[in-house]
Scaffold this active site. Structure first.
Site, PDB file in Angstrom:
ATOM      1  N   CYS A   1       0.829  -1.207   0.000  1.00 51.17           N
ATOM      2  CA  CYS A   1       0.000   0.000   0.000  1.00 51.17           C
ATOM      3  C   CYS A   1       0.862   1.254   0.000  1.00 51.17           C
ATOM      4  CB  CYS A   1      -0.922  -0.014   1.215  1.00 51.17           C
ATOM      5  SG  CYS A   1      -2.094   1.355   1.266  1.00 51.17           S
TER       6      CYS A   1
ATOM      7  N   CYS B   1      -5.992  -2.275   8.260  1.00 52.83           N
ATOM      8  CA  CYS B   1      -7.137  -1.361   8.207  1.00 52.83           C
ATOM      9  C   CYS B   1      -8.385  -2.019   7.644  1.00 52.83           C
ATOM     10  CB  CYS B   1      -6.772  -0.106   7.409  1.00 52.83           C
ATOM     11  SG  CYS B   1      -6.376  -0.401   5.667  1.00 52.83           S
TER      12      CYS B   1
END
Length: 477
Positions: free
Chosen positions: A225, A318
């Site tokens: 990410c 997340c």
């Protein structure tokens, strides 16, 4: 206009969708009100805006107020408009009607974020910095420190994932987190951009995570990410907003001689998760917390009376907040439990497992096998759906094969490797002394053996405390 009645009688921009506009929506079944705001940004200004609203009269008036506040305004001024400004434009709202201003502000922020990303082009300022704000204490203090250093701060928060099964309050990338970060930024007097990267995140982070688990690997989605989704998107935004000072984040890391280096606080060092960041990207990043400890950061937040001073950190990925990995892979990857054999190194069946995706190399708990000595997962085989177990000594290896390696310096400089986020760096060297660049396959020779090298994890290649490359672990040599 300045009052509720005027906006109800003559709503500004109702039913109007500007040409080349971006649209943001908020509300729906949960509250009964629905808001859509459309915004066209041209360069440094909001050229036009319009809205549609369904529900109570307060929602209609709030949509009108939002349009009136941003139409033909400088973009950075428009990015400061929130529920307080919308309520003020309406002459104040009672607590019962406050939701209308929050709804309009949310829809406006979504529209402005998309329009800014697509069409903004603000004149560059050397002292302007974009700060990534997640709503936690670290990123908030990073923004505070940049402002205290004399920079003109613009905040950005990324919405990366939406899943009803998640706990949005525990995730740093949910719609709830975005609203919380936006409120913090406005409390600090900062313009705030909401950036919706859900599609890019799904394609570039979540899908590889699903695919890697299906292949029996243990991936590092945060490394992917940071290296390929979040930072690139925010740096592109920084350029559009004329942020000559680049992008600041709340990571605990430092930069020295063009390389990513460990933070001053070893307990909080996050360079492992930033290992895939390219030197070009690194040159435009700022890490205000690199020299600080976590207690110091919390003390700064307390001193500044920031409401996140004692906020608990999330320990989950997340997109897994509030759920578990197996359930997530079932919902989003169609991966169901597929029972198979647990075997020893000779192939003898010792027991049954629910599916290889539940296990990772080095795992001890949850095997459900009685044995004279503790057993550990030595390997997972996706094709045969087998899990191989053995004694801890069988995990031990002094050589590790890595693939898809990137070296920013000659391989001779590598003297340590970090094989997991929370593990310590181990003395090591690269076999064959490869040069800088891309390498399909390399071998690491460890000065001391390691108990397990999980295929799919990131190998952070280091020279002292500096990151000089990264690779993906293929397994023991």
């Amino acid at each position: 206009m300045g009052d509720l009645a005027a906006h109800l009688d003559r709503p500004v921009g109702r039913g109007h969708t500007p040409a080349r506009a971006a649209t943001g929506a908020a509300g729906g079944a949960a509250c009964g009100d629905l808001m859509r705001v459309s915004v066209a940004v041209r360069g440094e200004r909001v050229a036009d805006a319009g809205f549609d609203a369904a529900g109570c009269g307060a929602a209609l008036a709030a949509g009108s107020a939002a349009v009136a506040l941003v139409r033909d305004r400088p973009l950075l001024d428009a990015l400061r408009v929130g529920p307080d400004e919308i309520a003020g434009e309406l002459g104040g709202l009672s607590p019962a009607k406050r939701h209308a201003a929050e709804l309009a502000a949310d829809a406006l922020a979504r529209a402005l974020g998309a329009a800014t990303r697509a069409d903004a082009r603000t004149s560059a300022k050397a002292d302007r910095v974009l700060v990534a704000m997640s709503g936690g204490v670290d990123s908030t203090v990073a923004a505070l420190l940049e402002a205290r250093a004399g920079h003109e701060v613009v905040a950005v928060t990324l919405e990366l994932w939406a899943d009803p099964a998640n706990d949005g309050e525990r995730s740093c990338c949910s719609a709830q987190a975005v609203r919380g970060a936006r409120a913090l930024a406005r409390r600090m007097g900062l313009p705030h951009v909401t950036l919706d990267l859900r599609e890019e995140f799904r394609a570039g982070v979540v899908q590889p995570f699903i695919d890697d688990h299906a292949a029996g690997l243990t991936p590092n989605p945060c490394v992917r990410c940071n290296g390929h989704v979040r930072l690139d998107a925010m740096l592109a935004l920084a350029e559009r907003l004329g942020a000559g000072a680049g992008l600041a984040t709340g990571h605990y890391a430092r930069v020295r001689d063009g390389l990513l280096c460990a933070a001053a606080d070893p307990a909080k060092d996050q360079t492992y998760m930033l290992a895939a960041t390219s030197p070009e990207t690194l040159g435009r990043l700022r890490f205000p917390l690199g020299e600080l400890t976590k207690p110091h950061v919390r003390a700064l937040a307390t001193e500044a009376e920031l409401p996140v001073a004692s906020k608990v950190e999330s320990q989950d990925l997340c997109f897994l907040a509030g759920t578990d990995r197996a359930s997530f892979l079932g919902r989003h990857g169609g991966q169901r439990d597929r029972p198979g054999h647990i075997v020893d190194r000779a192939g003898h069946v010792l027991g049954r497992h629910r599916g290889h995706r539940h296990y990772t190399v080095g795992q001890r708990r949850g095997l459900g096998i009685g044995a004279p000595e503790p057993l550990y997962v030595l390997a997972t085989e996706a094709e045969g759906n087998r899990v191989t177990v053995g004694p801890r000594a069988a995990l031990r290896t002094g050589r590790v094969v890595v693939r898809d390696a990137t070296l920013h310096r000659d391989g001779v400089e590598v003297d340590r490797v970090k094989l997991r986020y929370r593990s310590r760096a181990l003395p090591a060297r690269l076999a064959g002394v490869p040069g800088a660049g891309e390498h399909g396959r390399l071998e690491l020779e460890l000065d001391e053996p390691v108990d397990g090298a999980a295929p799919g994890q990131t190998a952070c290649l280091m020279a002292g405390d500096a990151i000089v490359g990264h690779a993906t672990i293929a397994g023991p040599a």
